[in-house]
Motif scaffolding. Structure first.
Motif, PDB file in Angstrom:
ATOM      1  N   ASN A 146      -2.579  -8.374  -2.959  1.00 47.84           N
ATOM      2  CA  ASN A 146      -2.320  -9.816  -2.971  1.00 47.84           C
ATOM      3  C   ASN A 146      -1.371 -10.209  -4.089  1.00 47.84           C
ATOM      4  N   SER A 147      -1.442  -9.533  -5.219  1.00 46.38           N
ATOM      5  CA  SER A 147      -0.505  -9.808  -6.313  1.00 46.38           C
ATOM      6  C   SER A 147       0.923  -9.463  -5.906  1.00 46.38           C
ATOM      7  N   VAL A 148       1.091  -8.341  -5.229  1.00 53.32           N
ATOM      8  CA  VAL A 148       2.428  -7.958  -4.752  1.00 53.32           C
ATOM      9  C   VAL A 148       2.893  -8.945  -3.684  1.00 53.32           C
ATOM     10  N   LEU A 149       1.995  -9.338  -2.805  1.00 58.05           N
ATOM     11  CA  LEU A 149       2.329 -10.330  -1.774  1.00 58.05           C
ATOM     12  C   LEU A 149       2.799 -11.638  -2.417  1.00 58.05           C
ATOM     13  N   ARG A 150       2.080 -12.112  -3.403  1.00 54.11           N
ATOM     14  CA  ARG A 150       2.470 -13.351  -4.094  1.00 54.11           C
ATOM     15  C   ARG A 150       3.829 -13.186  -4.777  1.00 54.11           C
ATOM     16  N   PHE A 151       4.054 -12.044  -5.405  1.00 61.73           N
ATOM     17  CA  PHE A 151       5.341 -11.788  -6.062  1.00 61.73           C
ATOM     18  C   PHE A 151       6.483 -11.840  -5.048  1.00 61.73           C
ATOM     19  N   LEU A 152       6.335 -11.125  -3.942  1.00 59.34           N
ATOM     20  CA  LEU A 152       7.405 -11.094  -2.932  1.00 59.34           C
ATOM     21  C   LEU A 152       7.595 -12.457  -2.270  1.00 59.34           C
ATOM     22  N   THR A 153       6.535 -13.195  -2.109  1.00 62.88           N
ATOM     23  CA  THR A 153       6.645 -14.543  -1.527  1.00 62.88           C
ATOM     24  C   THR A 153       7.409 -15.462  -2.483  1.00 62.88           C
ATOM     25  N   ARG A 154       7.034 -15.418  -3.745  1.00 67.79           N
ATOM     26  CA  ARG A 154       7.655 -16.288  -4.751  1.00 67.79           C
ATOM     27  C   ARG A 154       9.113 -15.909  -5.006  1.00 67.79           C
ATOM     28  N   GLU A 155       9.380 -14.622  -5.167  1.00 66.58           N
ATOM     29  CA  GLU A 155      10.716 -14.169  -5.576  1.00 66.58           C
ATOM     30  C   GLU A 155      11.681 -13.942  -4.414  1.00 66.58           C
ATOM     31  N   TYR A 156      11.149 -13.620  -3.228  1.00 62.32           N
ATOM     32  CA  TYR A 156      12.016 -13.223  -2.112  1.00 62.32           C
ATOM     33  C   TYR A 156      11.749 -13.995  -0.824  1.00 62.32           C
ATOM     34  N   GLY A 157      10.868 -14.969  -0.879  1.00 64.77           N
ATOM     35  CA  GLY A 157      10.607 -15.782   0.302  1.00 64.77           C
ATOM     36  C   GLY A 157       9.925 -15.033   1.438  1.00 64.77           C
ATOM     37  N   LEU A 158       9.121 -14.037   1.101  1.00 67.01           N
ATOM     38  CA  LEU A 158       8.392 -13.271   2.118  1.00 67.01           C
ATOM     39  C   LEU A 158       7.496 -14.197   2.924  1.00 67.01           C
ATOM     40  N   ARG A 159       7.509 -14.017   4.227  1.00 70.51           N
ATOM     41  CA  ARG A 159       6.612 -14.760   5.121  1.00 70.51           C
ATOM     42  C   ARG A 159       5.468 -13.823   5.533  1.00 70.51           C
ATOM     43  N   LEU A 160       4.328 -14.407   5.792  1.00 70.06           N
ATOM     44  CA  LEU A 160       3.135 -13.618   6.107  1.00 70.06           C
ATOM     45  C   LEU A 160       3.366 -12.687   7.292  1.00 70.06           C
ATOM     46  N   ASN A 161       4.085 -13.141   8.326  1.00 65.99           N
ATOM     47  CA  ASN A 161       4.319 -12.259   9.475  1.00 65.99           C
ATOM     48  C   ASN A 161       5.202 -11.065   9.097  1.00 65.99           C
ATOM     49  N   GLU A 162       5.997 -11.175   8.034  1.00 66.15           N
ATOM     50  CA  GLU A 162       6.784 -10.036   7.551  1.00 66.15           C
ATOM     51  C   GLU A 162       5.900  -9.058   6.780  1.00 66.15           C
ATOM     52  N   TRP A 163       4.939  -9.565   6.033  1.00 69.79           N
ATOM     53  CA  TRP A 163       4.024  -8.721   5.250  1.00 69.79           C
ATOM     54  C   TRP A 163       3.303  -7.724   6.152  1.00 69.79           C
ATOM     55  N   GLU A 164       3.033  -8.134   7.380  1.00 69.32           N
ATOM     56  CA  GLU A 164       2.342  -7.255   8.325  1.00 69.32           C
ATOM     57  C   GLU A 164       3.163  -6.018   8.647  1.00 69.32           C
ATOM     58  N   ARG A 165       4.472  -6.068   8.456  1.00 66.80           N
ATOM     59  CA  ARG A 165       5.335  -4.916   8.736  1.00 66.80           C
ATOM     60  C   ARG A 165       5.444  -3.954   7.556  1.00 66.80           C
ATOM     61  N   PHE A 166       4.971  -4.359   6.401  1.00 71.73           N
ATOM     62  CA  PHE A 166       4.976  -3.485   5.240  1.00 71.73           C
ATOM     63  C   PHE A 166       3.854  -2.470   5.415  1.00 71.73           C
ATOM     64  N   TYR A 167       3.961  -1.350   4.746  1.00 76.92           N
ATOM     65  CA  TYR A 167       2.867  -0.395   4.866  1.00 76.92           C
ATOM     66  C   TYR A 167       2.330  -0.039   3.496  1.00 76.92           C
ATOM     67  N   ARG A 168       1.086   0.416   3.495  1.00 76.32           N
ATOM     68  CA  ARG A 168       0.408   0.838   2.276  1.00 76.32           C
ATOM     69  C   ARG A 168      -0.064   2.266   2.456  1.00 76.32           C
ATOM     70  N   LYS A 169       0.046   3.011   1.396  1.00 75.42           N
ATOM     71  CA  LYS A 169      -0.522   4.357   1.366  1.00 75.42           C
ATOM     72  C   LYS A 169      -1.474   4.395   0.185  1.00 75.42           C
ATOM     73  N   LEU A 170      -2.625   4.968   0.421  1.00 79.39           N
ATOM     74  CA  LEU A 170      -3.661   5.002  -0.600  1.00 79.39           C
ATOM     75  C   LEU A 170      -4.014   6.430  -0.980  1.00 79.39           C
ATOM     76  N   ASP A 171      -4.495   6.580  -2.185  1.00 83.75           N
ATOM     77  CA  ASP A 171      -5.106   7.809  -2.662  1.00 83.75           C
ATOM     78  C   ASP A 171      -4.192   9.025  -2.483  1.00 83.75           C
ATOM     79  N   GLU A 172      -4.727  10.093  -1.877  1.00 87.27           N
ATOM     80  CA  GLU A 172      -3.970  11.334  -1.732  1.00 87.27           C
ATOM     81  C   GLU A 172      -2.702  11.145  -0.905  1.00 87.27           C
ATOM     82  N   GLU A 173      -2.762  10.281   0.098  1.00 86.43           N
ATOM     83  CA  GLU A 173      -1.587  10.014   0.922  1.00 86.43           C
ATOM     84  C   GLU A 173      -0.469   9.389   0.069  1.00 86.43           C
ATOM     85  N   ALA A 174      -0.836   8.518  -0.866  1.00 88.86           N
ATOM     86  CA  ALA A 174       0.149   7.905  -1.752  1.00 88.86           C
ATOM     87  C   ALA A 174       0.758   8.941  -2.693  1.00 88.86           C
TER      88      ALA A 174
END
Length: 181
Positions: free
Chosen positions: A51-79
């Protein structure tokens, strides 16, 4: 959409300074190449950090929520494995692997300079760049490829060493590392 979220080096300083103070984020590096911007994070709470990254991208780059859904996350060993692949130039969409490797090294340096890299990311990037150096030494004499068998074994060895001996800190990797793109 990639062009819109590309972060130049001078803006990377700003991003690192903002995100290292953001809720849920303990350590941060930003890898920005011609075809990607990735946030490598060590977090206390993955959802809060996202959520902190989402807020940063929204504030600084005008990210829209429907665009956030296209971003991906990798966790733990996969990251961890993803950072190793990128550091080795094996996950590049365009440009040369050498350019991507240089950008990973630069991301690490910027994270160090701004105080974004602590014990965990410092260890992760050290191991990833060591693996990158090994991969480059395996290239064939004509420079046309790498020995995938050696790469697989070496990558597993580096990843396992990092996962079993992370720097001393109270949290375990499996609970705390999130890499967000």
């Amino acid at each position: 959409m990639r062009d819109r979220f590309w972060i130049s080096e001078w803006r990377t300083y700003e991003a690192l300074n903002q995100l290292k103070r953001a809720e849920g984020i303990e350590e941060v590096a930003v890898i920005s190449t011609s075809d990607r911007t990735e946030f490598v994070l060590w977090v206390s709470d993955a959802s809060v950090a996202a959520n902190s990254v989402l807020r940063f991208l929204t504030r600084e780059y005008g990210l829209r929520l429907n665009e956030w859904e296209r971003f991906y996350r990798k966790l733990d060993e996969e990251a961890v494995a993803h950072v190793f692949r990128v550091a080795c130039g094996l996950d590049s969409l365009e440009g040369s692997a050498a350019d991507v490797i240089a950008q990973v090294r630069r991301a690490w340096q910027l994270a160090q300079t701004t105080g974004g890299a602590g014990a965990y990311l410092e260890s992760l990037f050290q191991q990833a760049m060591a693996l990158s150096d090994s991969v480059r030494s395996w290239q064939t004499a004509d420079g046309e490829g790498i020995d995938e068998e050696n790469l697989g074994g070496e990558a597993v060895r580096f990843r396992e060493a990092w996962l079993t001996r992370p720097p001393p800190k109270t949290a375990l990797l499996h609970e705390r590392l999130e890499e967000i793109r």
